[in-house]
Design an enzyme around this catalytic site. Structure first.
Site, short mmCIF file in Angstrom:
data_model
loop_
_atom_site.label_atom_id
_atom_site.label_comp_id
_atom_site.label_asym_id
_atom_site.label_seq_id
_atom_site.Cartn_x
_atom_site.Cartn_y
_atom_site.Cartn_z
N ASN A 90 74.04 -45.46 48.09
CA ASN A 90 72.65 -45.62 47.65
C ASN A 90 71.65 -45.72 48.80
O ASN A 90 70.48 -45.37 48.63
CB ASN A 90 72.56 -46.88 46.77
CG ASN A 90 71.14 -47.35 46.57
OD1 ASN A 90 70.37 -46.78 45.78
ND2 ASN A 90 70.74 -48.39 47.31
N TYR A 144 63.25 -35.32 53.66
CA TYR A 144 63.80 -36.10 52.53
C TYR A 144 64.41 -35.20 51.46
O TYR A 144 65.60 -35.33 51.15
CB TYR A 144 62.71 -37.02 51.97
CG TYR A 144 63.19 -37.88 50.82
CD1 TYR A 144 64.01 -38.98 51.04
CD2 TYR A 144 62.82 -37.60 49.51
CE1 TYR A 144 64.46 -39.77 50.00
CE2 TYR A 144 63.27 -38.38 48.46
CZ TYR A 144 64.08 -39.46 48.69
OH TYR A 144 64.54 -40.24 47.66
N LYS A 160 68.42 -34.59 50.11
CA LYS A 160 68.85 -34.79 48.73
C LYS A 160 69.47 -33.51 48.14
O LYS A 160 70.39 -33.57 47.35
CB LYS A 160 67.68 -35.30 47.87
CG LYS A 160 67.17 -36.69 48.29
CD LYS A 160 68.25 -37.76 48.25
CE LYS A 160 67.72 -39.15 48.58
NZ LYS A 160 68.77 -40.19 48.58
P1 NAD Z 1 64.54 -49.15 48.95
O1 NAD Z 1 63.76 -48.76 50.16
O2 NAD Z 1 63.99 -50.20 48.05
O3 NAD Z 1 66.02 -49.55 49.37
C1 NAD Z 1 66.75 -48.75 50.25
C2 NAD Z 1 67.97 -49.48 50.68
O4 NAD Z 1 68.63 -48.70 51.69
C3 NAD Z 1 67.65 -50.84 51.29
O5 NAD Z 1 68.58 -51.79 50.83
C4 NAD Z 1 67.82 -50.59 52.78
O6 NAD Z 1 68.23 -51.74 53.49
C5 NAD Z 1 68.93 -49.54 52.78
N1 NAD Z 1 68.93 -48.85 54.05
C6 NAD Z 1 67.94 -48.14 54.61
N2 NAD Z 1 68.33 -47.72 55.84
C7 NAD Z 1 69.58 -48.18 56.02
C8 NAD Z 1 70.51 -48.09 57.08
N3 NAD Z 1 70.25 -47.46 58.22
N4 NAD Z 1 71.72 -48.69 56.94
C9 NAD Z 1 72.00 -49.35 55.80
N5 NAD Z 1 71.16 -49.48 54.78
C10 NAD Z 1 69.97 -48.90 54.90
O7 NAD Z 1 64.81 -47.78 48.19
P2 NAD Z 1 65.10 -47.48 46.64
O8 NAD Z 1 63.84 -46.98 46.07
O9 NAD Z 1 65.82 -48.58 45.99
O10 NAD Z 1 66.05 -46.21 46.80
C11 NAD Z 1 67.46 -46.27 46.74
C12 NAD Z 1 67.99 -44.85 46.73
O11 NAD Z 1 67.46 -44.14 45.61
C13 NAD Z 1 67.59 -44.05 47.97
O12 NAD Z 1 68.68 -43.22 48.36
C14 NAD Z 1 66.42 -43.21 47.49
O13 NAD Z 1 66.29 -42.02 48.22
C15 NAD Z 1 66.82 -42.96 46.04
N6 NAD Z 1 65.66 -42.67 45.18
C16 NAD Z 1 64.67 -43.60 44.97
C17 NAD Z 1 63.58 -43.27 44.16
C18 NAD Z 1 62.46 -44.24 43.88
O14 NAD Z 1 61.45 -43.84 43.27
N7 NAD Z 1 62.56 -45.51 44.22
C19 NAD Z 1 63.51 -42.01 43.58
C20 NAD Z 1 64.53 -41.09 43.82
C21 NAD Z 1 65.60 -41.44 44.63
#
Ligand code: NAD
Length: 245
Positions: free
Chosen positions: A88, A153, A157
């Site tokens: 994730n 990005y 994906k």
């Molecule tokens: P967020 O920024 O709230 O959380 C991201 C998490 O990744 C955090 O816990 C952070 O500590 C961790 N992370 C980042 N860099 C890291 C590293 N180098 N090593 C270890 N951990 C690391 O993001 P989110 O919105 O919860 O997104 C989670 C996933 O879902 C991501 O892959 C994101 O691309 C994907 N996503 C999110 C959305 C959205 O709208 N929120 C939409 C599509 C996809």
């Protein structure tokens, strides 16, 4: 739905990953929350204290095969197996191409793609030994459409979808299912901090009329990790309110 299974959730300290950790624990799983820093992992563990011994924290460098292998081995030693890996952790970017540095491009490739490869390889080695498992990757709706800036990005994906489909074919013989969840706009801290007018504008482009909740995305992870999805592999499950349809 997940009783007796053990899951590692990368980026499980906040946002969607934290919601997945909670749902997994509520559904009976043991969970290892993987965060980038020991401090954020400790904070997440404090917020999950009610689950007691069923939750632990790890903080390997997700791009280091040695650190990841050692961390995953510690999870297996603690809980007896590693059944589900949730890749994730991710970072996003909106930088225009003209300003994009090679450093930024490399960083996003490292976290969003290389780490998925490293963690999947380490987990698959353990899963093959124990007769199977499930890997679930974080994709995004932009893996279908791209986005108008921050090209790194969506590129990662698209690649995550490719890795998901390829590994589902390669690892099926070992009893390992590989799927992805592709969220649309989801109300994590970042979206919650946007001005109301902006959220309204975004919502107007989503047929279901609103951003998704992290818990709604987490439900897809529960399904794909559970035995209810025993015949599902190689799929990218969209959880986006039909955004961009
Ligand atoms: P967020 O920024 O709230 O959380 C991201 C998490 O990744 C955090 O816990 C952070 O500590 C961790 N992370 C980042 N860099 C890291 C590293 N180098 N090593 C270890 N951990 C690391 O993001 P989110 O919105 O919860 O997104 C989670 C996933 O879902 C991501 O892959 C994101 O691309 C994907 N996503 C999110 C959305 C959205 O709208 N929120 C939409 C599509 C996809």
């Amino acid at each position: 739905m997940l009783k007796g299974k053990t899951a590692v959730i990368t980026g499980g300290t906040r946002g969607i990953g934290f919601a997945v950790a909670k749902k997994y624990l509520d559904n009976g799983a043991n969970v290892a929350v993987a965060g980038s820093r020991p401090e954020t992992v400790e904070k997440a563990l404090a917020a999950l204290a009610e689950y007691g011994e069923r939750v632990m924290g790890i903080s390997p460098d997700l791009c280091s095969p040695e650190e990841v292998a050692a961390s995953f081995a510690s999870v297996k030693a603690r809980f007896g197996s590693l059944d589900i890996l949730i890749n994730n952790a991710g970072v996003s970017s909106r930088t225009p191409l003209y300003d994009y540095t090679l450093e930024e491009f490399s960083r996003i490739i490292d976290i969003n793609l290389k780490a998925v490869f490293v963690c999947s390889q380490a987990a698959a080695r353990l899963m093959r030994e124990q007769g199977g498992g499930s890997i679930i990757n974080a994709s995004s709706m932009v893996s279908e459409y791209g986005q108008p800036s921050g090209c790194g990005y969506p590129a990662t994906k698209f690649a995550v979808d490719g890795l998901t489909k390829s590994l589902s074919r390669e690892l099926a013989k070992d009893g390992i299912r590989v799927n992805a969840v592709a969220p649309g706009v989801t109300k994590t801290d970042m979206v919650a901090a946007l001005p109301k007018e902006m959220v309204d504008r975004i919502s107007a482009g989503i047929p279901l009329g609103r951003p998704g909740e992290p818990e709604e995305v987490a439900d897809a992870y529960v399904y794909l990790g559970s035995d209810m999805a025993s015949y599902v592999t190689g799929t990218v499950l969209r959880v986006d309110g039909a955004a961009m349809n």
